[in-house]
Motif scaffolding. Structure first.
Motif: not given
Length: 317
Positions: A212-229
Motif C-alpha cells: 500500500t502507498r501512503a501520502k505523508i506529511d511527517s514520519l518520525l521514529f523516536a527513542n526519546i519522548p521530547q524534541m525541539a525543547k
C-alpha cells in the motif's frame, strides 16, 4: 536498567569501592569537542576536565580531542573506543553526539562508555535523559544501558547503515531544517524560515511492506519522548531502554490540521503513540530525513528499515 546510585544511609555501597562491580573507574576519559563551536564547547570541555581532575578519587588520563572537520568525531570516538576501559564524552549538541555514538559503535565490541555534555543549539538527548550533572555521575561511576535506533537504507552491498541516539524524522522536519540552514541563525529569522517552508511544503509518498502507498506529511521514529525543547512526542516512560521506539505518523492533511497537531505537541503532548521494534517502507521519490539533527536524503525507490538496537550503548550521566 536502572543503576541509579542509592542514597539511603542504610546502603553500605561506597562509590569509590573498586570491589563494587557496578562502579566504574576509567583509565582514559576522552573529551571530544568542536573548537569552533557556537555553543562554547572548548570552554565547557576545559571546565569539565578541570573539575574531573579535582573531584575524581583516582587519576585517569584525561584527553582533550578537538575535531578538525565534519565527521572527525566519528574517527576520534572509534580510536578512543579501541582503548580498554575508556569513557568518551561528546561536548556538543545532538549532531556531535551522533557522530561519537557512531564512532564507538563502529569500533565493534568494546567496554567503552559514552556520555554527552550539552553544548550547541540542539540538546534534546541530554535534556531528556540526563539524571544528574555529568561530573558527579562520572565520579560515582554508575552506568546504565541505552537503546539506539539503527537505520538501514538500501539493500545488499550498497546498503548504508547508521545509528541514531534520539530520533529519525522523514518529511516536514528535515525540510524545515534544510531551509533554516540556508539562512542565518536567530529566533525571528528561524520562525520566518519555518513559516515560509511550511507554506510551500508538499507531502511525500512512501510504500509500506504490504504494497500500500501512503501520502505523508511527517514520519518520525523516536527513542526519546521530547524534541525541539517543547514538543512532547509520546507518553512512553521506559524510553530509551525498552527495546522499542515510538512511531509518530502524520498522514497528509490540510495544513491547518498539521499546525493544530504541532500546537498540541507543544502544549498537552501527542499522547500515546504506537511502539514497535522495527518499521520498514520504500521511498518512491528522494526523501530527506533528519537523524539526531543531521540532515540527509534517501534516494528514490530505496528500502528504508528502522530497528531498535536494544541496550546497544552503555552510558553515564
Amino acid at each position: 536498567m536502572d543503576t541509579t546510585h542509592a542514597t539511603d544511609p542504610a546502603d553500605s555501597t561506597d562509590p569509590t569501592d573498586t570491589t563494587d562491580p557496578t562502579v566504574r573507574r576509567f583509565d582514559t576519559i576522552n573529551l571530544i569537542f568542536n573548537p569552533h563551536s557556537t555553543g562554547n564547547a572548548p570552554d565547557l570541555a576545559a571546565k569539565l576536565r578541570d573539575q574531573l581532575a579535582q573531584d575524581l578519587p583516582y587519576t585517569p588520563d584525561i584527553r582533550m580531542l578537538p575535531t578538525e572537520h565534519a565527521g572527525h568525531a566519528v574517527d576520534l570516538a572509534r580510536q578512543a573506543a579501541g582503548t580498554p576501559n575508556a569513557l568518551v564524552v561528546s561536548v556538543s549538541g545532538d549532531g556531535g553526539y551522533n557522530e561519537v555514538v557512531n564512532g564507538v559503535m563502529a569500533a565493534g565490541t568494546t567496554d567503552t562508555v559514552c556520555a554527552v555534555l550539552a553544548a550547541g543549539n540542539a540538546n534534546d538527548h541530554q535534556r531528556t535523559t540526563a539524571r544528574q550533572p555529568l561530573a558527579a555521575a562520572i565520579a560515582e561511576g554508575q552506568m546504565r544501558d541505552m537503546d539506539l535506533l539503527h537505520l538501514t537504507t538500501g539493500d545488499g552491498p550498497d546498503a548504508e547503515a547508521v545509528y541514531a541516539h534520539s530520533y529519525i524524522g522523514f518529511g516536514l522536519t528535515p525540510v524545515v531544517a534544510i531551509d533554516m540552514e540556508k539562512g542565518n541563525k536567530g529566533a525571528l529569522k528561524e520562525m520566518i524560515s519555518v513559516v515560509r517552508t511550511f507554506a510551500k511544503f508538499r507531502p511525500h509518498r512512501i510504500q509500506h511492506t504490504d504494497g500500500t502507498r501512503a501520502k505523508i506529511d511527517s514520519l518520525l521514529f523516536a527513542n526519546i519522548p521530547q524534541m525541539a525543547k517543547y514538543a512532547t512526542l509520546s507518553e512512553a516512560e521506559d524510553q530509551p531502554a525498552d527495546g522499542k521506539f515510538e512511531v509518530i505518523l502524520f498522514p497528509h492533511t490540510a495544513k491547518w490540521k498539521v499546525l493544530l497537531k504541532a500546537l498540541r505537541a507543544t502544549t498537552t503532548g501527542l499522547g500515546d503513540q504506537p511502539s514497535v521494534a522495527r518499521y520498514e517502507f520504500t521511498t518512491l521519490k528522494p526523501l530527506p530525513y533528519q537523524l539526531d539533527g543531521e540532515v540527509r536524503s534517501a534516494p528514490a525507490n530505496t528500502r528504508v528499515r528502522v530497528e531498535s538496537a536494544p541496550s546497544a550503548l552503555t552510558v553515564i550521566g
